[in-house]
Write a protein that holds these residues in place. Structure first.
Motif, PDB file in Angstrom:
ATOM      1  N   LYS A   1       0.812  -1.216   0.000  1.00 18.98           N
ATOM      2  CA  LYS A   1       0.000   0.000   0.000  1.00 18.98           C
ATOM      3  C   LYS A   1       0.838   1.256   0.000  1.00 18.98           C
ATOM      4  CE  LYS A   1      -4.125  -2.013   1.843  1.00 18.98           C
ATOM      5  NZ  LYS A   1      -5.234  -1.858   2.734  1.00 18.98           N
ATOM      6  N   GLY A   2       2.117   1.133   0.214  1.00 19.97           N
ATOM      7  CA  GLY A   2       3.025   2.252  -0.004  1.00 19.97           C
ATOM      8  C   GLY A   2       3.427   3.112   1.151  1.00 19.97           C
ATOM      9  N   GLY A   3       2.528   3.562   1.996  1.00 24.24           N
ATOM     10  CA  GLY A   3       2.896   4.420   3.112  1.00 24.24           C
ATOM     11  C   GLY A   3       2.960   5.902   2.794  1.00 24.24           C
TER      12      GLY A   3
ATOM     13  N   THR B   1       1.831  17.402   6.431  1.00 26.12           N
ATOM     14  CA  THR B   1       0.802  18.436   6.550  1.00 26.12           C
ATOM     15  C   THR B   1       0.674  18.907   8.000  1.00 26.12           C
ATOM     16  OG1 THR B   1      -0.423  17.594   4.651  1.00 26.12           O
ATOM     17  CG2 THR B   1      -1.658  18.931   6.225  1.00 26.12           C
ATOM     18  N   ILE B   2       0.662  17.969   8.927  1.00 27.99           N
ATOM     19  CA  ILE B   2       0.556  18.322  10.349  1.00 27.99           C
ATOM     20  C   ILE B   2       1.782  19.119  10.793  1.00 27.99           C
ATOM     21  CG2 ILE B   2       0.490  17.384  12.699  1.00 27.99           C
ATOM     22  CD1 ILE B   2      -1.162  15.008  11.430  1.00 27.99           C
ATOM     23  N   MET B   3       2.961  18.693  10.366  1.00 30.77           N
ATOM     24  CA  MET B   3       4.177  19.417  10.740  1.00 30.77           C
ATOM     25  C   MET B   3       4.188  20.823  10.150  1.00 30.77           C
ATOM     26  SD  MET B   3       5.990  17.757  12.896  1.00 30.77           S
ATOM     27  CE  MET B   3       4.380  17.421  13.623  1.00 30.77           C
ATOM     28  N   ARG B   4       3.681  20.961   8.936  1.00 33.04           N
ATOM     29  CA  ARG B   4       3.591  22.303   8.338  1.00 33.04           C
ATOM     30  C   ARG B   4       2.674  23.182   9.181  1.00 33.04           C
ATOM     31  NH1 ARG B   4       3.092  20.950   3.239  1.00 33.04           N
ATOM     32  NH2 ARG B   4       0.867  20.643   3.327  1.00 33.04           N
ATOM     33  N   ALA B   5       1.576  22.624   9.678  1.00 33.46           N
ATOM     34  CA  ALA B   5       0.648  23.387  10.512  1.00 33.46           C
ATOM     35  C   ALA B   5       1.289  23.782  11.844  1.00 33.46           C
ATOM     36  CB  ALA B   5      -0.617  22.566  10.764  1.00 33.46           C
ATOM     37  N   LEU B   6       2.294  23.022  12.285  1.00 32.78           N
ATOM     38  CA  LEU B   6       2.995  23.317  13.533  1.00 32.78           C
ATOM     39  C   LEU B   6       4.294  24.087  13.299  1.00 32.78           C
ATOM     40  CD1 LEU B   6       2.365  19.930  15.369  1.00 32.78           C
ATOM     41  CD2 LEU B   6       1.291  22.157  15.836  1.00 32.78           C
ATOM     42  N   TYR B   7       4.504  24.561  12.069  1.00 33.89           N
ATOM     43  CA  TYR B   7       5.643  25.392  11.686  1.00 33.89           C
ATOM     44  C   TYR B   7       6.992  24.682  11.809  1.00 33.89           C
ATOM     45  CZ  TYR B   7       1.978  28.856  12.003  1.00 33.89           C
ATOM     46  OH  TYR B   7       0.804  29.528  11.839  1.00 33.89           O
ATOM     47  N   ALA B   8       6.984  23.352  11.717  1.00 34.70           N
ATOM     48  CA  ALA B   8       8.223  22.584  11.741  1.00 34.70           C
ATOM     49  C   ALA B   8       8.894  22.649  10.383  1.00 34.70           C
ATOM     50  CB  ALA B   8       7.929  21.127  12.107  1.00 34.70           C
ATOM     51  N   ASN B   9      10.189  22.377  10.354  1.00 35.72           N
ATOM     52  CA  ASN B   9      10.942  22.281   9.104  1.00 35.72           C
ATOM     53  C   ASN B   9      11.141  20.805   8.776  1.00 35.72           C
ATOM     54  OD1 ASN B   9      11.202  25.046   8.717  1.00 35.72           O
ATOM     55  ND2 ASN B   9      13.022  25.135   9.996  1.00 35.72           N
ATOM     56  N   THR B  10      10.154  20.242   8.114  1.00 40.04           N
ATOM     57  CA  THR B  10      10.232  18.832   7.749  1.00 40.04           C
ATOM     58  C   THR B  10      11.239  18.673   6.621  1.00 40.04           C
ATOM     59  OG1 THR B  10       7.906  18.628   8.320  1.00 40.04           O
ATOM     60  CG2 THR B  10       8.889  16.816   7.088  1.00 40.04           C
ATOM     61  N   ILE B  11      12.209  17.766   6.820  1.00 42.96           N
ATOM     62  CA  ILE B  11      13.254  17.591   5.819  1.00 42.96           C
ATOM     63  C   ILE B  11      12.683  16.881   4.592  1.00 42.96           C
ATOM     64  CG2 ILE B  11      15.024  17.606   7.614  1.00 42.96           C
ATOM     65  CD1 ILE B  11      15.432  14.604   7.123  1.00 42.96           C
ATOM     66  N   ALA B  12      13.328  17.078   3.461  1.00 40.15           N
ATOM     67  CA  ALA B  12      12.833  16.509   2.207  1.00 40.15           C
ATOM     68  C   ALA B  12      12.929  14.985   2.179  1.00 40.15           C
ATOM     69  CB  ALA B  12      13.611  17.097   1.033  1.00 40.15           C
ATOM     70  N   LYS B  13      14.019  14.447   2.680  1.00 40.76           N
ATOM     71  CA  LYS B  13      14.192  12.989   2.675  1.00 40.76           C
ATOM     72  C   LYS B  13      13.181  12.371   3.622  1.00 40.76           C
ATOM     73  CE  LYS B  13      18.029   9.806   2.408  1.00 40.76           C
ATOM     74  NZ  LYS B  13      17.897   9.810   0.976  1.00 40.76           N
ATOM     75  N   GLN B  14      12.523  11.328   3.168  1.00 41.71           N
ATOM     76  CA  GLN B  14      11.568  10.586   3.980  1.00 41.71           C
ATOM     77  C   GLN B  14      11.712   9.112   3.648  1.00 41.71           C
ATOM     78  OE1 GLN B  14       7.969  12.564   2.772  1.00 41.71           O
ATOM     79  NE2 GLN B  14       7.774  11.364   0.907  1.00 41.71           N
ATOM     80  N   LEU B  15      11.090   8.255   4.458  1.00 39.47           N
ATOM     81  CA  LEU B  15      11.358   6.839   4.314  1.00 39.47           C
ATOM     82  C   LEU B  15      10.096   6.019   4.557  1.00 39.47           C
ATOM     83  CD1 LEU B  15      13.675   4.804   3.884  1.00 39.47           C
ATOM     84  CD2 LEU B  15      14.142   4.958   6.332  1.00 39.47           C
ATOM     85  N   VAL B  16       9.906   5.003   3.726  1.00 47.82           N
ATOM     86  CA  VAL B  16       8.863   4.002   3.938  1.00 47.82           C
ATOM     87  C   VAL B  16       9.555   2.674   4.218  1.00 47.82           C
ATOM     88  CG1 VAL B  16       6.950   2.713   2.914  1.00 47.82           C
ATOM     89  CG2 VAL B  16       7.205   5.146   2.400  1.00 47.82           C
ATOM     90  N   LEU B  17       9.182   2.054   5.315  1.00 46.48           N
ATOM     91  CA  LEU B  17       9.705   0.739   5.665  1.00 46.48           C
ATOM     92  C   LEU B  17       8.585  -0.283   5.525  1.00 46.48           C
ATOM     93  CD1 LEU B  17      11.763   1.723   8.851  1.00 46.48           C
ATOM     94  CD2 LEU B  17      12.654   1.259   6.544  1.00 46.48           C
ATOM     95  N   ASP B  18       8.724  -1.176   4.568  1.00 50.13           N
ATOM     96  CA  ASP B  18       7.745  -2.239   4.332  1.00 50.13           C
ATOM     97  C   ASP B  18       8.114  -3.469   5.143  1.00 50.13           C
ATOM     98  OD1 ASP B  18       5.793  -1.216   2.488  1.00 50.13           O
ATOM     99  OD2 ASP B  18       7.342  -1.187   0.947  1.00 50.13           O
ATOM    100  N   PRO B  19       7.228  -4.464   5.225  1.00 52.67           N
ATOM    101  CA  PRO B  19       7.518  -5.663   6.026  1.00 52.67           C
ATOM    102  C   PRO B  19       8.833  -6.359   5.678  1.00 52.67           C
ATOM    103  CG  PRO B  19       5.207  -5.623   5.468  1.00 52.67           C
ATOM    104  CD  PRO B  19       5.855  -4.487   4.711  1.00 52.67           C
ATOM    105  N   HIS B  20       9.217  -6.376   4.396  1.00 48.58           N
ATOM    106  CA  HIS B  20      10.451  -7.063   4.011  1.00 48.58           C
ATOM    107  C   HIS B  20      11.713  -6.369   4.557  1.00 48.58           C
ATOM    108  CE1 HIS B  20      10.350  -3.989   0.829  1.00 48.58           C
ATOM    109  NE2 HIS B  20      11.664  -4.118   0.837  1.00 48.58           N
ATOM    110  N   CYS B  21      11.570  -5.174   5.108  1.00 48.63           N
ATOM    111  CA  CYS B  21      12.705  -4.441   5.676  1.00 48.63           C
ATOM    112  C   CYS B  21      13.101  -4.945   7.066  1.00 48.63           C
ATOM    113  CB  CYS B  21      12.362  -2.952   5.769  1.00 48.63           C
ATOM    114  SG  CYS B  21      12.072  -2.151   4.186  1.00 48.63           S
ATOM    115  N   PHE B  22      12.261  -5.785   7.654  1.00 51.59           N
ATOM    116  CA  PHE B  22      12.439  -6.176   9.051  1.00 51.59           C
ATOM    117  C   PHE B  22      12.829  -7.637   9.203  1.00 51.59           C
ATOM    118  CE2 PHE B  22       9.712  -2.530   9.041  1.00 51.59           C
ATOM    119  CZ  PHE B  22      10.101  -1.810  10.151  1.00 51.59           C
ATOM    120  N   ASP B  23      13.697  -7.874  10.168  1.00 49.56           N
ATOM    121  CA  ASP B  23      13.994  -9.221  10.654  1.00 49.56           C
ATOM    122  C   ASP B  23      13.211  -9.342  11.964  1.00 49.56           C
ATOM    123  OD1 ASP B  23      14.974 -11.475  11.941  1.00 49.56           O
ATOM    124  OD2 ASP B  23      17.051 -11.116  11.330  1.00 49.56           O
TER     125      ASP B  23
END
Length: 176
Positions: A109-111, A120-142
């Protein structure tokens, strides 16, 4: 620099908790795991700030120079646990602070919806959300080792390196 990892997964042994613990341990950050942190449901009532867990959350957020937010994707959005915690914190805790975002997806489903909602929530709280972001799918975990596999752990390290860069920039700007 003080970084607070806020794990929004409500499951005590879920993948969000595993990822958050890996980040906190490998990058020497503070951690609030909402699966083990008994926050009341936010109602906005005047008595809520006196709650001991609310005080702990606010104290941790106050001393943080930056944040890592993690959430599973539930029905196309962030977890109720994370949204509830964020509702206790106003923009004073986040304004101009760097924030990294991680979505722990259920596979297939992607994340991305979770990442967009957190952004969006961080923008409303005036945070500086960094551009890099990450999705961890089930295959990423042991799951047996309760750890990330090497390649996703490397992606987390890259995310944390970028967050560190923004933390340093933020520190330099505050000196001006």
């Amino acid at each position: 620099m003080n970084v607070l990892v806020l794990s929004g997964g409500p499951r005590k042994h879920g993948r969000s908790a595993i990822a958050a613990k890996c980040i906190a341990e490998n990058h020497k950050t503070d951690l609030i795991d909402l699966s083990q942190f008994a926050l009341p449901l936010f109602t906005g009532e005047e008595s809520q700030p006196a709650d001991s867990q609310v005080k702990k959350l606010k104290e941790a957020a106050e001393k943080a120079d930056g944040f890592v937010l993690l959430s599973p994707e539930y029905h196309g959005g962030i977890s109720g646990a994370l949204k509830n915690a964020l509702d206790f914190l106003n923009s004073g805790y986040f304004a101009q602070k760097p924030v990294a975002l991680v979505s722990v997806a259920g596979g297939g489903k992607g994340g991305i919806n979770t990442l967009n909602q957190m952004r969006t929530i961080m923008r409303a709280l005036y945070a500086n959300t960094i551009a890099k972001q990450l999705v961890l799918d089930p295959h990423c975990f042991d799951m047996e080792a309760k750890a990330l596999h090497a390649e996703p752990a490397g992606l987390v390290n890259e995310l944390m390196d970028e967050l560190a860069l923004y933390l340093e920039i933020s520190k330099q700007i505050r000196k001006l």
